[in-house]
Design an enzyme around this catalytic site. Sequence first.
Site, PDB file in Angstrom:
ATOM      1  N   ASP A  43       0.823  -1.221   0.000  1.00 20.53           N
ATOM      2  CA  ASP A  43       0.000   0.000   0.000  1.00 20.53           C
ATOM      3  C   ASP A  43       0.852   1.264   0.000  1.00 20.53           C
ATOM      4  O   ASP A  43       0.321   2.372  -0.035  1.00 20.53           O
ATOM      5  CB  ASP A  43      -0.901   0.036   1.249  1.00 20.53           C
ATOM      6  CG  ASP A  43      -2.123  -0.876   1.122  1.00 20.53           C
ATOM      7  OD1 ASP A  43      -2.409  -1.305  -0.007  1.00 20.53           O
ATOM      8  OD2 ASP A  43      -2.770  -1.139   2.146  1.00 20.53           O
TER       9      ASP A  43
ATOM     10  N   ASP B 262      -9.155  35.055 -34.861  1.00 21.06           N
ATOM     11  CA  ASP B 262      -8.931  33.628 -34.633  1.00 21.06           C
ATOM     12  C   ASP B 262      -9.970  33.019 -33.713  1.00 21.06           C
ATOM     13  O   ASP B 262     -10.293  31.838 -33.835  1.00 21.06           O
ATOM     14  CB  ASP B 262      -7.533  33.420 -34.009  1.00 21.06           C
ATOM     15  CG  ASP B 262      -6.561  32.855 -35.035  1.00 21.06           C
ATOM     16  OD1 ASP B 262      -7.032  32.386 -36.092  1.00 21.06           O
ATOM     17  OD2 ASP B 262      -5.348  32.900 -34.772  1.00 21.06           O
TER      18      ASP B 262
ATOM     19  N   GLY C  99      -9.048  29.263 -35.889  1.00 16.86           N
ATOM     20  CA  GLY C  99     -10.174  29.897 -36.554  1.00 16.86           C
ATOM     21  C   GLY C  99      -9.980  30.161 -38.036  1.00 16.86           C
ATOM     22  O   GLY C  99     -10.760  29.699 -38.870  1.00 16.86           O
TER      23      GLY C  99
END
Lengths: 507, 425
Positions: free
Chosen positions: A36, A279, A414
């Site tokens: 663990d 953009d 864009g």
Amino acid sequence: MKLAIWSYQAPAHVGVSKAAASFSRIHCVLRAPKGDGYGTIMLAMFERLGVMPPLSVCAMSEATLAGAAANLPAVLREVDQRFAPEMIVVTRSATAAVLQEPLDGEVAMMAAGDVKAEIFMASTHPVRDTEVSAFALTTRELIERFAQDVPRSERPSVNIIGPSLLGFHDRSNVESLRRTLAAVGIEINAVVPLGSSPDDLRGIGRAWVNIPLAHELAKPTVEFLRERFGTPFVEQLPYGEAGTTRFLRELCGLCEIPAQRIAAAAKESQLLWYARTVDAHALSSKRVAVFGTPTAAAGIARVLHEELDMEVEFVGTYVLEWAGWLRERVADITSNVLISDDYRAVAREIDRVRPDIMFGTQMERHSASAVGVPCAVVAPPAHILNFPLGYAPFVGYDGANHIGDLVNQTQVLGLEHHLIETFGPRGQGRFAEAAPEPENVAVPVAAGDVAADEGPRWDAAAEKLLGRVPFFVRKKARTNVEKYARERQIAVIDESVLLRAREHVGG
Amino acid sequence: MFESQAEVIERDDFCSLAPIGWLHHKMQDSFFLVVGTGSCQGFLQTALGVMIFAKPRFATAVLDEDDLGGADPLTGLRPLLAAVVAEHAPRAIFLASTCTPEILKMNVAGCATPLEAEFGVRVYPCRLDGFDAAYTQGEDHVLQAMIERAPTTDEKNLVVLGCLSALEEAEIRIECAAMGLPVPRFLPAESALDLPAIGPNTVLAPVHPYLYNAVAYAKRERGCELHKTIFPYGPDGARAFYETLAAAFGKSVSYADREREAWAALATQTAPLRGKTIAFSSDAMVELPLARTLRAAGATVSLVGTPNVYKKFHAAEMATLAGVEVLERPDRFELFARLSADRPDLVVANLNIANPLEGMGFAVKWSTELTFQPIHGFSGASSLFAMFSSALRRHEALAARRARDGAPGAPINLDFFRLAAGARA
């Protein structure tokens, strides 16, 4: 029993360890089987620690099963001597809790002064608590233990609550807030737990205001501090440019600082201007979805919706007990709130909605990519990629710029998008046609070379065995083996030639 | 098994669930169902997480409060097995008990037979826990579970025990053919149902030093003949492995020339190791044979830490290490003190101390790689030595350039985060 393959949150003991080990001069001891104890590996690897992490395991063994008592006092002595912490926080994993060992009793029986450090037993429940709730509770408990009555600082100051080791971009987030706060003239009193020492905690009451960087991690602490010292906390989330401005306006109000100073802090922020540039025009038609921790999901969703004018299809979190908080926070953005700690349910929702861009955890990055949706990673659980060497904040004005960059990197830009829409992707191909195709290029010597040296042949078995070499080294392995064969004038490569070649050249 | 009653503070290795990482790859028709806690699931996610997206053939049956309260595990497992069978259609399921079922004395193994009957899928019960076992011993326990189901035989056959890559298997196959030995059977093979027959005349050849339990079981229950020599790491190991195999089948074969040739071919990889001092911290239980072959290659081994030494099983390896200090389960801080005194040129270490040791100024070779690279036999030796020599070369080259440029490349310590957070000096 429940079938689990992957989960957003680690068990409670990881939350306790993350919180306790992040303080300065505090060491965490985990009672658990050594299996663990992989938190130590995460600390050493993700945070690239060049020193032993302040987390040790008091390991359960076969002897424990046979009834041997926990060796906790010995471990505490060792940690005390090696690390000289002021406090040792003791916690246990679920496995250790099942054994119901009387660890308190063992500690109580240690002679006074046996260890110099104060021993603190964390009170989280190893099964019922989660990583998030255990972190939040432990942070509060330790602050509660140390906080003293102190005068308020002369100049306005804040505590930042939530950043830790193994946190999500926390070092960058703290740095970003520090720059922003410095510009408006607010000092940082303490960052908790990351780097705070017990001394810093004793003076925690000096701050004028508390900043919960992640509400799900900081809420118990900021509520305690409000109760104890009457210190208010900021409700606004410092995500985005407008968001950070709203956050600062609230903060300046609480600190009695003129809001005019905010302009100076915002002077390098570009996100709102970026949103106005050509953009970014195409962003208005983009459908997005956000999934992560409640604070990150709420903060990022608002930036995308308000500052970039994107359409938010759904917002969600895997911290189940924060569902109500998140719903309330995003009520004006969307009523589609996904609450689930099952990554497959989130994947199904991504597949159903098919947003143009997904904002999520590392898991959503994979789920989205499986259905061809690009994804920006904005929330924990943290992955090694979320521990950048450089500066990559998500909060404050610098964080706003970084979020803008992420949006840019994740989608088709864009203008490019517009050109492709108009002319089609073949538009780019025209330029490519101008260059001669490789097969049309005459290379006069090539034909002769091939005729002169056909190279060694591979028999079927060797070809099959080569197929078992990992694909990313296969090509190199083929070249190496052929070189080996050619040098020895071996005409046919069989399995044993392949292995002999490997013996000589590796791979 | 262990004499000392005292618990160790911290062992620098993983949980024995780790071998699931390579075993589920090797056995393409298997599924590993781990009965344990969220911590087991978290470990698999952290350690093997990179494979999660390819529809992983392993999962955790996380115990809930009913299970912890003593509910019958068969009731809890039934719907989980149904889900696994429906989604993955495995031909065999490895049902792994972990620390918590052991503490609860939950009879996970007892569920195997009824589940197998109910679902018509082979169910191998095995124990993969994080207590004392070295992490590689997860493979040991899986193979033992498979041997329990292997058919018996009176034939004199050859079984090579241990998970190997196709390349490593091919070498053993070719060498056995060249020596006129029976065609070797490998365990594990590519199917989890492909079990070799094992009986009193079987020659069982383990290739990994961490398969003690599986070997002990086969010897005890099937009376098979154990191939006792050093393990096939490095040309010296490969030679002994093949020569002893031949002897077990009544043949006398010499690999002396083959070994000499191999060392000559390895000169590039071994030259940087000559005269260098290497220390092993304790990790994967492959330390003994690697220390042995590195010494044969001309390196000095100052210290060998290893999780467990089994007196008889490791006798041949231990004999080759006469004069070298071997520490079983070394205390971490004593190990650090020894390293600081000896200043070896290279330290082989597990991931949780690798970066801290680099921070202390040691050149480190991370040891996990030693268990998943194909480094067995003659054909793997080049990769084996290259791992050590390239670690040394890289460390030396970078240190020299840092020194030249006056750029220390100081390790990150906790103050780094404290200062980043704006702590007052």
